[in-house]
Each structure stands twice: as C-alpha cells, then as structure tokens.
Design a protein around this motif. Structure first.
Motif, PDB file in Angstrom:
ATOM      1  N   ARG A   1       0.834  -1.207   0.000  1.00 57.79           N
ATOM      2  CA  ARG A   1       0.000   0.000   0.000  1.00 57.79           C
ATOM      3  C   ARG A   1       0.865   1.252   0.000  1.00 57.79           C
ATOM      4  N   LYS A   2       0.571   2.195  -0.897  1.00 57.00           N
ATOM      5  CA  LYS A   2       1.226   3.500  -0.912  1.00 57.00           C
ATOM      6  C   LYS A   2       0.422   4.470  -0.037  1.00 57.00           C
ATOM      7  N   SER A   3       1.074   5.514   0.443  1.00 61.60           N
ATOM      8  CA  SER A   3       0.408   6.467   1.329  1.00 61.60           C
ATOM      9  C   SER A   3      -0.757   7.175   0.646  1.00 61.60           C
ATOM     10  N   CYS A   4      -0.705   7.289  -0.685  1.00 64.07           N
ATOM     11  CA  CYS A   4      -1.774   7.964  -1.417  1.00 64.07           C
ATOM     12  C   CYS A   4      -2.988   7.069  -1.634  1.00 64.07           C
ATOM     13  N   GLY A   5      -2.908   5.796  -1.222  1.00 64.24           N
ATOM     14  CA  GLY A   5      -3.994   4.859  -1.428  1.00 64.24           C
ATOM     15  C   GLY A   5      -3.788   3.954  -2.626  1.00 64.24           C
TER      16      GLY A   5
ATOM     17  N   ARG B   1      -8.648   4.813  -2.414  1.00 60.88           N
ATOM     18  CA  ARG B   1      -7.669   3.747  -2.368  1.00 60.88           C
ATOM     19  C   ARG B   1      -8.039   2.658  -3.371  1.00 60.88           C
TER      20      ARG B   1
END
Length: 246
Positions: free
Chosen positions: A13-17, A236
């Motif tokens: 998972r990336k912080s941006c969703g 996300r």
C-alpha cells in the motif's frame, strides 16, 4: 489470495492509497484514478479514454451531457501534475470514433498540448480510434505527440488489446474490467485492474466508459490461474481475491 500470487505481485500500500505491485518483475503502481505508473521509467499509462463519447451519442440523437472529455482530461491533468511523468502513454481507444478529434473543443485540444509539453506523449492505436489517429488532414495534425502500434518499456510490453495465450509483461486495455462483490446483501461494482503478476489489464480511464465483469471468459480466460482484481475506491485501490468476486 494464494501465496504464489502474493509472492509474484509483492503488493504494498502507498500512502496515497495506490497499490504497488510487480508485473513481470517491473515495479508498477496501480493508481486510484485507474492509471498505471511505472516509476523506473517515469511513465504514466492510461487506457480507453473514449474522448467525445458524449458528442458521438448526441450525433445519433441520444443525448448525454457533453462534459465527458472535460472530466476525463481533468483526471489526466491531475495525474500529470502530481507525478510529473517523463512519458505519457495512452493505451488505445483514446477517442470514441473516427470523427472525435474534429468534434473536440478548442480548449480541450489546447489542454492536450499543454499536458504534452516537455514530455514524450504517445498514442497507441485502438480499435475505436485507429482511423482517427492515422487520418490525413488537419484533425490528426491538431494532436501532440506520436502514434505507435505498441511499445516496449523495460520488461513490459504496452499494447491496446490483450493477446491470447501467455503474454509475459503485457500491459493492455480494451476490455474495461470491472469487479463485483456482494456484502450484506448489496452488490458493489467498480472498475478494476486485473493481474496475475505476469500481465495486467487496465480499467477504462474515460468518464463515460462501462465495464465488463472480470469473471467474463474474455478476461478470466487470459489467466492460467486466478488473478487479483484491484478495484478503484474513492481514495484507495482495493486488492480483491478471485474467490470474493461474483
């Protein structure tokens, strides 16, 4: 999701969703917009924009709001502004029909030129827009960038329509995959990426595009073993196991 698929995809998972995966070993990011980001090449990929679909329907007497091109370009502009790609690849069916380019508003054409300025901008030929992109005359000359049938990018091979059989590294569109899940007696259907780590099919990026259930044989038959569907949520990308889909 089985262990072999998890090992191949290495989802994170990336912080941006967004969701980071590996396709044929190449790190790729599945964006919430439905675009694919290939960070090693600073390349943004979007499939099936179907620009001017609304005006195509209007020309046949079926009235749709004429704002699909604007809405689609808004989303594309947001991706370009955030990621600052070196290359943008539009994966075919960027225009809904052979006359779409001529129907585009001048402001939308100018925006395409602004987005393409200072970067490589490639249009892949799709079944909807092959004639439009290769047409002689003023309409085709209004577009920035170059038209290509396919593109190799590291371990990836970008094309419009998925080919049958094993196609390692294939990145394709055309099929507009959508995932459906049922919970608490309610069904939810969302555009999605679908991948087994060897190849990937992108969701349609356009505002007025429908979707084909990933369990349809046209999509499911591309994969020798059950793939992962990555559905687009509001903020996300949701990784879904094949067994959760209906």
């Amino acid at each position: 999701m089985n262990a072999a698929l998890l090992k191949t995809l290495e989802p994170a998972r990336k912080s941006c969703g967004s969701l980071r995966v590996r396709i044929e070993g190449e790190p790729c990011v599945l964006r919430c917009s439905g675009a694919l980001w290939v960070p090693a090449h600073k390349c943004l990929v979007a499939a099936d924009l179907h620009l001017e679909k609304g005006s195509a329907f209007a020309a046949r007497g079926q009235m749709l709001p004429p704002y699909d091109s604007r809405a689609t370009l808004d989303r594309l502009e947001a991706e370009v502004a955030e990621l600052e790609p070196r290359m943008v690849v539009l994966l075919g069916d960027s225009f809904h029909d052979t006359r779409s380019i001529g129907r585009m508003a001048a402001d939308d054409l100018q925006r395409l030129h602004r987005l393409a300025f200072g970067r490589e901008w490639l249009w892949l030929e799709g079944n909807h827009d092959r004639e439009a992109l290769n047409a002689a005359g003023d309409a085709a000359s209004l577009l920035p960038g170059a038209v290509v049938p396919a593109l190799s990018l590291g371990a990836l091979r970008l094309t419009h329509e998925p080919e049958p059989g094993e196609q390692p590294g294939e990145v394709a569109g055309h099929l507009h995959p959508a995932a459906k899940v049922v919970a608490y007696s309610r069904g939810v259907r969302r555009p999605c990426f679908v991948t087994d780590g060897r190849r990937i099919v992108l969701p349609a990026f356009g505002a007025f595009t429908g979707g084909l259930n990933v369990r349809d044989p046209a999509i499911a038959g591309l994969f020798a073993s059950p793939p992962m569907a990555a559905a687009l949520g509001r903020d996300r990308v949701h990784a879904l196991s094949w067994t959760s889909l209906v």
